[in-house]
Motif scaffolding. Structure first.
Motif, mmCIF file in Angstrom:
data_model
loop_
_atom_site.group_PDB
_atom_site.id
_atom_site.type_symbol
_atom_site.label_atom_id
_atom_site.label_comp_id
_atom_site.label_asym_id
_atom_site.label_seq_id
_atom_site.Cartn_x
_atom_site.Cartn_y
_atom_site.Cartn_z
ATOM 1 N N GLY A 68 48.016 44.348 -29.454
ATOM 2 C CA GLY A 68 46.830 44.920 -28.807
ATOM 3 C C GLY A 68 47.170 46.117 -27.935
ATOM 4 N N VAL A 69 48.285 46.039 -27.194
ATOM 5 C CA VAL A 69 48.706 47.167 -26.353
ATOM 6 C C VAL A 69 49.090 48.358 -27.218
ATOM 7 C CG1 VAL A 69 50.517 47.922 -24.749
ATOM 8 C CG2 VAL A 69 49.378 45.737 -24.390
ATOM 9 N N ASP A 70 49.743 48.121 -28.353
ATOM 10 C CA ASP A 70 50.083 49.220 -29.267
ATOM 11 C C ASP A 70 48.831 49.912 -29.799
ATOM 12 O OD1 ASP A 70 52.778 48.814 -28.940
ATOM 13 O OD2 ASP A 70 53.012 47.639 -30.800
ATOM 14 N N ILE A 71 47.825 49.145 -30.172
ATOM 15 C CA ILE A 71 46.568 49.728 -30.658
ATOM 16 C C ILE A 71 45.916 50.541 -29.550
ATOM 17 C CG2 ILE A 71 44.208 49.171 -31.392
ATOM 18 C CD1 ILE A 71 45.409 46.789 -32.926
ATOM 19 N N PHE A 72 45.883 49.979 -28.348
ATOM 20 C CA PHE A 72 45.296 50.689 -27.207
ATOM 21 C C PHE A 72 46.030 51.992 -26.937
ATOM 22 C CE2 PHE A 72 45.009 51.382 -22.568
ATOM 23 C CZ PHE A 72 43.646 51.571 -22.480
ATOM 24 N N ARG A 73 47.378 51.945 -26.989
ATOM 25 C CA ARG A 73 48.177 53.166 -26.752
ATOM 26 C C ARG A 73 47.910 54.208 -27.822
ATOM 27 N NH1 ARG A 73 52.761 54.325 -28.954
ATOM 28 N NH2 ARG A 73 53.249 52.179 -29.450
ATOM 29 N N ASP A 74 47.814 53.797 -29.092
ATOM 30 C CA ASP A 74 47.527 54.741 -30.175
ATOM 31 C C ASP A 74 46.168 55.404 -29.983
ATOM 32 O OD1 ASP A 74 49.921 54.208 -31.379
ATOM 33 O OD2 ASP A 74 49.080 52.826 -32.886
ATOM 34 N N ILE A 75 45.196 54.656 -29.534
ATOM 35 C CA ILE A 75 43.859 55.207 -29.331
ATOM 36 C C ILE A 75 43.859 56.198 -28.175
ATOM 37 C CG2 ILE A 75 41.516 54.627 -28.602
ATOM 38 C CD1 ILE A 75 41.845 52.005 -30.159
ATOM 39 N N VAL A 76 44.492 55.806 -27.071
ATOM 40 C CA VAL A 76 44.479 56.662 -25.878
ATOM 41 C C VAL A 76 45.292 57.922 -26.098
ATOM 42 C CG1 VAL A 76 45.221 56.794 -23.475
ATOM 43 C CG2 VAL A 76 44.034 54.765 -24.289
ATOM 44 N N VAL A 77 46.487 57.798 -26.632
ATOM 45 C CA VAL A 77 47.362 58.954 -26.816
ATOM 46 C C VAL A 77 46.860 59.826 -27.961
ATOM 47 C CG1 VAL A 77 49.703 59.661 -27.451
ATOM 48 C CG2 VAL A 77 49.365 57.797 -25.847
ATOM 49 N N GLY A 78 46.409 59.209 -29.045
ATOM 50 C CA GLY A 78 45.972 59.965 -30.205
ATOM 51 C C GLY A 78 44.601 60.578 -30.038
ATOM 52 N N GLY A 79 43.807 60.078 -29.131
ATOM 53 C CA GLY A 79 42.461 60.605 -28.925
ATOM 54 C C GLY A 79 41.555 60.374 -30.125
ATOM 55 N N ASN A 80 41.776 59.312 -30.859
ATOM 56 C CA ASN A 80 41.016 59.023 -32.067
ATOM 57 C C ASN A 80 39.734 58.276 -31.685
ATOM 58 O OD1 ASN A 80 40.076 58.403 -34.586
ATOM 59 N ND2 ASN A 80 42.031 57.593 -35.345
ATOM 60 N N LEU A 81 38.615 58.997 -31.602
ATOM 61 C CA LEU A 81 37.346 58.412 -31.191
ATOM 62 C C LEU A 81 36.834 57.404 -32.216
ATOM 63 C CD1 LEU A 81 35.054 58.387 -29.116
ATOM 64 C CD2 LEU A 81 33.955 60.192 -30.448
ATOM 65 N N LYS A 82 37.012 57.704 -33.496
ATOM 66 C CA LYS A 82 36.538 56.801 -34.540
ATOM 67 C C LYS A 82 37.259 55.459 -34.479
ATOM 68 C CE LYS A 82 35.839 56.623 -39.534
ATOM 69 N NZ LYS A 82 36.030 57.314 -40.797
ATOM 70 N N LYS A 83 38.576 55.489 -34.266
ATOM 71 C CA LYS A 83 39.345 54.257 -34.147
ATOM 72 C C LYS A 83 38.967 53.499 -32.871
ATOM 73 C CE LYS A 83 44.038 52.536 -34.713
ATOM 74 N NZ LYS A 83 45.442 52.922 -34.907
ATOM 75 N N PHE A 84 38.694 54.244 -31.780
ATOM 76 C CA PHE A 84 38.294 53.613 -30.538
ATOM 77 C C PHE A 84 36.956 52.869 -30.710
ATOM 78 C CE2 PHE A 84 35.620 54.011 -26.695
ATOM 79 C CZ PHE A 84 36.316 53.145 -25.868
ATOM 80 N N LEU A 85 36.008 53.514 -31.352
ATOM 81 C CA LEU A 85 34.710 52.875 -31.552
ATOM 82 C C LEU A 85 34.828 51.708 -32.526
ATOM 83 C CD1 LEU A 85 32.378 55.996 -31.670
ATOM 84 C CD2 LEU A 85 32.690 54.367 -29.797
ATOM 85 N N GLY A 86 35.714 51.801 -33.504
ATOM 86 C CA GLY A 86 35.927 50.711 -34.449
ATOM 87 C C GLY A 86 36.557 49.506 -33.779
ATOM 88 N N GLN A 87 37.465 49.695 -32.838
ATOM 89 C CA GLN A 87 38.100 48.588 -32.131
ATOM 90 C C GLN A 87 37.210 48.025 -31.048
ATOM 91 O OE1 GLN A 87 41.006 47.106 -32.837
ATOM 92 N NE2 GLN A 87 41.160 48.449 -34.607
ATOM 93 N N ALA A 88 36.326 48.853 -30.485
ATOM 94 C CA ALA A 88 35.464 48.384 -29.406
ATOM 95 C C ALA A 88 34.376 47.460 -29.926
ATOM 96 C CB ALA A 88 34.842 49.580 -28.698
#
Length: 160
Positions: free
Chosen positions: A139-159
């Motif tokens: 979960g922390v790895d996914i969160f880090r990828d979203i925050v560092v990568g700035g991937n809005l689509k992935k963020f909304l998909g995980q949220a």
């Protein structure tokens, strides 16, 4: 009816020409067969007590099953009770009953209830903690990828 539909006539003919092989006599009772001519509904449902309950042959047990299901439905749907609250209340009631039973046995000269010992091994705890640690790290790895990568689509998909 002045004019008859051919499908209607065919259906009425099939109903009127009742196939006697679809009814099987077991003693005084009729057992209707739905799945082929060799298996009854009771047999398809597994036979035994569970089929008796489902087919209302054992009316007392069937009524108990319906009553319990209705009570559970009322607790969770109508009264908006939660499973965790129900579990905690059941455990509190069980602990209270065992405590009172244990203390009242001295008054009635009976042995206290035998409660088996329950021990959890170190290996079991370490395996559970290791699995939880792996899920937290994922979960922390996914969160880090979203925050560092700035991937809005992935963020909304995980949220969601």
């Amino acid at each position: 009816m002045a004019d008859h539909d051919p499908e209607y006539e065919s259906l009425t003919k099939q109903i009127n020409e009742h196939d006697p092989s679809s009814i099987h006599f077991e003693g005084d009772k009729k057992a209707f067969r739905i799945i082929g001519k060799d298996k009854s509904v009771h047999h398809v449902l597994g036979g035994g007590k569970s089929a008796d309950v489902l087919l209302w042959r054992d009316k007392k047990r069937s009524a108990i099953v319906v009553g319990i299901a209705t009570t559970i439905w009322m607790l969770f749907e109508l009264f908006e009770y939660h499973l965790i609250s129900l579990t905690c209340n059941i455990l509190i009631f069980a602990f209270t009953a065992l405590f009172l039973w244990s203390n009242l046995t001295s008054f009635i000269n009976r042995p206290p209830p035998r409660i088996p010992e329950f021990r959890v091994s170190d290996e079991t705890i370490l395996r559970v903690v290791s699995m939880v640690r792996g899920e937290i790290n994922r979960g922390v790895d996914i969160f880090r990828d979203i925050v560092v990568g700035g991937n809005l689509k992935k963020f909304l998909g995980q949220a969601i």
